[in-house]
Enzyme design. Structure first.
Site, PDB file in Angstrom:
ATOM      1  N   ASP A  33      -0.792  -0.945  -3.555  1.00  0.00           N
ATOM      2  CA  ASP A  33       0.357  -0.040  -3.513  1.00  0.00           C
ATOM      3  C   ASP A  33       0.932   0.140  -4.917  1.00  0.00           C
ATOM      4  O   ASP A  33       1.158   1.269  -5.394  1.00  0.00           O
ATOM      5  CB  ASP A  33       1.402  -0.669  -2.572  1.00  0.00           C
ATOM      6  CG  ASP A  33       2.575   0.242  -2.290  1.00  0.00           C
ATOM      7  OD1 ASP A  33       2.485   1.447  -2.591  1.00  0.00           O
ATOM      8  OD2 ASP A  33       3.590  -0.258  -1.763  1.00  0.00           O
ATOM      9  N   TYR A  70       1.984  -6.970   3.327  1.00  0.00           N
ATOM     10  CA  TYR A  70       2.745  -6.083   4.208  1.00  0.00           C
ATOM     11  C   TYR A  70       2.443  -6.323   5.692  1.00  0.00           C
ATOM     12  O   TYR A  70       3.041  -5.688   6.557  1.00  0.00           O
ATOM     13  CB  TYR A  70       2.468  -4.612   3.873  1.00  0.00           C
ATOM     14  CG  TYR A  70       2.926  -4.194   2.491  1.00  0.00           C
ATOM     15  CD1 TYR A  70       3.824  -4.968   1.750  1.00  0.00           C
ATOM     16  CD2 TYR A  70       2.458  -3.004   1.929  1.00  0.00           C
ATOM     17  CE1 TYR A  70       4.235  -4.573   0.488  1.00  0.00           C
ATOM     18  CE2 TYR A  70       2.876  -2.605   0.662  1.00  0.00           C
ATOM     19  CZ  TYR A  70       3.758  -3.393  -0.055  1.00  0.00           C
ATOM     20  OH  TYR A  70       4.167  -2.990  -1.289  1.00  0.00           O
ATOM     21  N   ASP A  84       0.422   3.675  -7.856  1.00  0.00           N
ATOM     22  CA  ASP A  84       1.463   4.510  -8.475  1.00  0.00           C
ATOM     23  C   ASP A  84       1.317   4.509  -9.995  1.00  0.00           C
ATOM     24  O   ASP A  84       1.505   5.539 -10.651  1.00  0.00           O
ATOM     25  CB  ASP A  84       2.860   4.017  -8.077  1.00  0.00           C
ATOM     26  CG  ASP A  84       3.281   4.547  -6.704  1.00  0.00           C
ATOM     27  OD1 ASP A  84       2.389   4.979  -5.941  1.00  0.00           O
ATOM     28  OD2 ASP A  84       4.483   4.522  -6.391  1.00  0.00           O
ATOM     29  N   ASP A 103      -1.707  -8.644 -12.665  1.00  0.00           N
ATOM     30  CA  ASP A 103      -0.857  -8.386 -13.834  1.00  0.00           C
ATOM     31  C   ASP A 103      -1.695  -7.812 -14.985  1.00  0.00           C
ATOM     32  O   ASP A 103      -1.319  -6.826 -15.620  1.00  0.00           O
ATOM     33  CB  ASP A 103      -0.093  -9.648 -14.254  1.00  0.00           C
ATOM     34  CG  ASP A 103      -0.978 -10.901 -14.335  1.00  0.00           C
ATOM     35  OD1 ASP A 103      -2.115 -10.871 -13.821  1.00  0.00           O
ATOM     36  OD2 ASP A 103      -0.528 -11.900 -14.914  1.00  0.00           O
ATOM     37  N   LYS A 106      -4.828 -12.182  -7.327  1.00  0.00           N
ATOM     38  CA  LYS A 106      -4.229 -13.261  -8.115  1.00  0.00           C
ATOM     39  C   LYS A 106      -4.904 -14.552  -7.650  1.00  0.00           C
ATOM     40  O   LYS A 106      -4.257 -15.485  -7.163  1.00  0.00           O
ATOM     41  CB  LYS A 106      -2.711 -13.329  -7.900  1.00  0.00           C
ATOM     42  CG  LYS A 106      -1.939 -12.277  -8.653  1.00  0.00           C
ATOM     43  CD  LYS A 106      -1.987 -12.421 -10.178  1.00  0.00           C
ATOM     44  CE  LYS A 106      -1.009 -13.428 -10.686  1.00  0.00           C
ATOM     45  NZ  LYS A 106      -1.052 -13.501 -12.175  1.00  0.00           N
TER      46      LYS A 106
END
Ligand code: ATP
Length: 361
Positions: A249, A138, A253, A225, A193
């Site tokens: 982020d 971001y 959630d 993942d 990753k």
């Protein structure tokens, strides 16, 4: 008793309702005169009226305050010409200008709250996600490139300084906690990753280096993942998870969904000199102004704010007030005194706030 100035931005949608609810509870918990809430303009609605999402007076008040409390910001269709949302820009601007580099998201299943992961009810989920908040994917917001309407690109940015400080924050936090529910082991899990991109391998290597200063805390690694599966299958293994901005982020959630959803999940955006606290949810325009939103996330964010202030100001009274707020929320939900709609009850926003206020007794 000392008085603390709290820069308060209610924002848009359900922002004003949940902020008022949190203020009611925090005032009662801390006693009259301890917190001075300074009400400030900002958000998508303010942008529509004035052309500014974060007025300079609001920024200055946030910079000069002891802490910042925010409801939520954003309205459907209020976007910049490049299509990005105006509302998000409020806390993004505060995040960068005040250098709020650690986004702290506790994922804790409270008694009385039904989890889709039934096996872990009764204390099996209690970890914190520390999301790097100022760089990662971001970092290039507003600076991505769209070429000939054919190719679009944004850059992932990882720096040594940015990674070291957020890794240190995560290890320091793990040192203050009681370890993972499964085995009591203090543990920092690095989410990346590193198998695919050099930038993530660098992130992992720096976390490893910081671990060298914390031999009592275990370090663990998970690809972004794979961790989505582990967070559902063995959430009790986690204590603190540190992640690059975008991965943090996304997984926060998911974590919130395992403990009752966005309406119950608090967050803090914390730097060395400033911090902003708000529920993890957005402005929920679909239910705004109806007194049906859950104020729990904002109330618990307020408790996080008290704890952060207690540490900074060395004020044991504020730490005790934070504990009382969390206990009151726990009692209200566990005993079903006022359960908000998103948790399966029918209590209004104001009723939940009043029940928590009374439970502070
Ligand atoms: P953002 O991108 O700004 O985080 P979002 O688009 O992810 O926002 P939210 O505003 O968080 O979305 O709302 C998602 C859904 O969750 C909506 O249906 C909303 O009504 C519900 N919701 C969000 N917060 C609450 C809350 N405090 N109480 C009850 N329901 C909520």
């Amino acid at each position: 008793m000392a008085q603390y100035r709290i820069a308060t931005i209610e924002g848009d949608g359900i922002g004003p309702e949940v902020t008022q609810a949190a203020m009611t509870v925090l005032r009662e918990a801390c006693g009259a005169g301890t917190l001075a809430f300074q009400m400030l303009e900002g958000g998508a609605g303010h942008y529509q009226r004035s052309g500014e999402v974060l007025p300079e007076e609001t920024f200055a008040a946030c910079r000069d305050a002891d802490a910042i409390l925010h409801g939520a910001a954003g309205l459907p269709g209020v976007v910049y010409p490049d299509g990005t949302e105006v509302g998000n820009d409020l806390h993004l601007r505060l995040r960068f200008r005040l250098d709020l580099y650690a986004n702290v998201r506790p994922i804790k299943l409270l008694p009385g709250v039904l989890s889709p992961l039934r096996a872990f009810e009764g204390g099996g989920i209690d970890y914190v996600i520390v999301r790097e908040n100022t760089e990662g994917l971001y970092a290039s917001r507003g600076a991505g490139v769209v070429l000939r309407d054919e190719i679009a690109s944004d850059s992932l940015v990882i720096t040594r300084k940015g990674t070291e400080r957020v890794a240190r924050f995560a290890f320091d936090l793990a040192a203050k906690r009681n370890g993972a529910p499964k085995d009591g082991q203090s543990r920092v899990t690095v989410c990346d990753k590193a198998n695919i991109l050099r930038s993530y391998a660098f992130f992992r290597r720096i976390c490893e280096e910081v671990h060298g200063d914390h031999p009592g805390i275990a370090i663990d690694y998970a690809y972004a993942d794979a961790i989505t599966v582990h967070m559902l299958k063995r959430p009790d293994f986690y204590d603190v998870i540190v992640a690059e901005n975008m991965f943090g982020d996304i997984i926060s959630d998911l974590g919130a969904a395992t403990v009752g959803g966005m309406g119950i999940s608090p967050s803090g955006e914390i730097g060395d000199a400033h911090a902003l606290f708000q529920g993890a949810h957005g402005s929920a325009p679909d239910i705004a102004g109806q007194d049906v939103a859950s104020p729990v996330a904002t109330i618990l964010s307020g408790a996080m704010m008290l704890r952060w202030l207690a540490d900074r100001k060395n004020d044991a009274g504020l730490a005790a007030a934070a504990e009382r707020v969390e206990a009151a929320v726990g009692a209200v939900l566990a005993e079903g005194r006022a359960v908000p709609r998103d948790l399966g009850g029918s209590a209004r926003c104001t009723e939940v706030a009043e029940a928590v206020r009374r439970a502070l007794g």
